[in-house]
Design a protein around this motif. Sequence first.
Motif, PDB file in Angstrom:
ATOM      1  N   PRO A 179       0.812  -1.222   0.000  1.00  0.00           N
ATOM      2  CA  PRO A 179       0.000   0.000   0.000  1.00  0.00           C
ATOM      3  C   PRO A 179       0.847   1.273   0.000  1.00  0.00           C
ATOM      4  O   PRO A 179       0.480   2.255  -0.648  1.00  0.00           O
ATOM      5  CB  PRO A 179      -0.821  -0.145   1.284  1.00  0.00           C
ATOM      6  N   TRP A 195      -9.134   4.005  -1.477  1.00  0.00           N
ATOM      7  CA  TRP A 195      -9.235   2.598  -1.860  1.00  0.00           C
ATOM      8  C   TRP A 195      -9.100   1.736  -0.609  1.00  0.00           C
ATOM      9  O   TRP A 195      -8.183   1.912   0.189  1.00  0.00           O
ATOM     10  CB  TRP A 195      -8.147   2.239  -2.865  1.00  0.00           C
ATOM     11  N   LEU A 197      -8.298  -1.833   0.828  1.00  0.00           N
ATOM     12  CA  LEU A 197      -7.624  -3.075   0.478  1.00  0.00           C
ATOM     13  C   LEU A 197      -7.594  -3.998   1.688  1.00  0.00           C
ATOM     14  O   LEU A 197      -7.676  -3.547   2.830  1.00  0.00           O
ATOM     15  CB  LEU A 197      -6.195  -2.788   0.000  1.00  0.00           C
ATOM     16  N   ALA A 232      -8.493   0.910  -9.440  1.00  0.00           N
ATOM     17  CA  ALA A 232      -9.277  -0.046  -8.651  1.00  0.00           C
ATOM     18  C   ALA A 232     -10.673  -0.054  -9.251  1.00  0.00           C
ATOM     19  O   ALA A 232     -11.424   0.923  -9.122  1.00  0.00           O
ATOM     20  CB  ALA A 232      -9.319   0.385  -7.182  1.00  0.00           C
ATOM     21  N   TYR A 254      -2.809  -7.836  -1.673  1.00  0.00           N
ATOM     22  CA  TYR A 254      -3.710  -6.878  -1.014  1.00  0.00           C
ATOM     23  C   TYR A 254      -4.952  -6.685  -1.894  1.00  0.00           C
ATOM     24  O   TYR A 254      -5.073  -5.674  -2.585  1.00  0.00           O
ATOM     25  CB  TYR A 254      -3.006  -5.539  -0.799  1.00  0.00           C
ATOM     26  N   VAL A 256      -8.699  -5.896  -3.341  1.00  0.00           N
ATOM     27  CA  VAL A 256      -9.689  -4.855  -3.049  1.00  0.00           C
ATOM     28  C   VAL A 256     -10.778  -5.445  -2.152  1.00  0.00           C
ATOM     29  O   VAL A 256     -11.280  -6.546  -2.401  1.00  0.00           O
ATOM     30  CB  VAL A 256     -10.306  -4.316  -4.352  1.00  0.00           C
TER      31      VAL A 256
END
Length: 317
Positions: A179, A195, A197, A232, A254, A256
């Motif tokens: 990230p 986002w 994750l 994403a 990771y 979504v």
Amino acid sequence: MDVEDLRTFVEVADAGGVTPAARRLGVSKSIVSRRLVRLEAELGVQLLARTTRGAALTEAGVTFRDHAARVCDEIDVAKETILPAGELRGRLRISAPLSFGPTHFAPVIAEMGRLHPQLHINSSYSDRFVDLISEGFDCAIRVGNLQPSRLIAKRIGPMHGHLVASPDYIEAHGSPETPEELTRHQAVMQGTEAWRLMDGDQIVTVNPNGRFKADNGVALVSAAAAGLGVAALPECLVEEHLRTGALVRVMTRYPVAEAGIYVVRPPGLHPARKVRVLTELLTAYFGQPPHLAQEVATSTTARSHISTTRTQRRSKI
């Protein structure tokens, strides 16, 4: 007191003028004006102050609007109670996202129109969040993670997504692995969204940065495929590009976080039966495993599947 006069007044009050209210109701402006004059004569007070820009509620109108809306809601509930179980009448205004609404939601909405030939359906496809109350929508289909609001939401199914980028972008900039690294990459995005994750069982929130933004998911797919950055995006928008290799998944460690598909409606004690029926149809479709949902969407068995599922659900109640 005529209930149609009450309903017309509520529409004018919410729409802010005679012209938009007439458009919502599907009648002429002269009919709307006559109903308002009749209602004000019946009450002996002025409810609306007409201006060149529309119509503004008087003090009496502000007080009367909420009472009139409750009366209309109660009458709708009473009508639904005495109508035959399968019969739906009146009008249903639906807002749905443009990105994949015409391909994924439209078949279910069309099936509802087939099952209820006396129901008038008006569906509007846009990626902006419409104001259900002021714009006169009965409900909206929304995807993602809903923000707190006064609206009442019913989750009808999951929405899965992926972090993706083009092979050209990865060759030029590398593939993010964490990230923290993701925040140093270019992102194609809707605006200033975060986002979400998954790191094992924990949700990690990332605030991406990028120079390319669009309010439409299909446009973001094109931008990602053109090598403008990491995106994403919902699985249903990128699955074909993943299959052809135009896009590849990144940061699979990771994934979504799962989002949802929702039917949202204005606040109220009694959801209209037409909204409940639409919600049932959508739940019967989107509550299925993804592979089955895809088959239903692309085959001629969609009608029978939805109808059969609906019948089975009723028999269990």
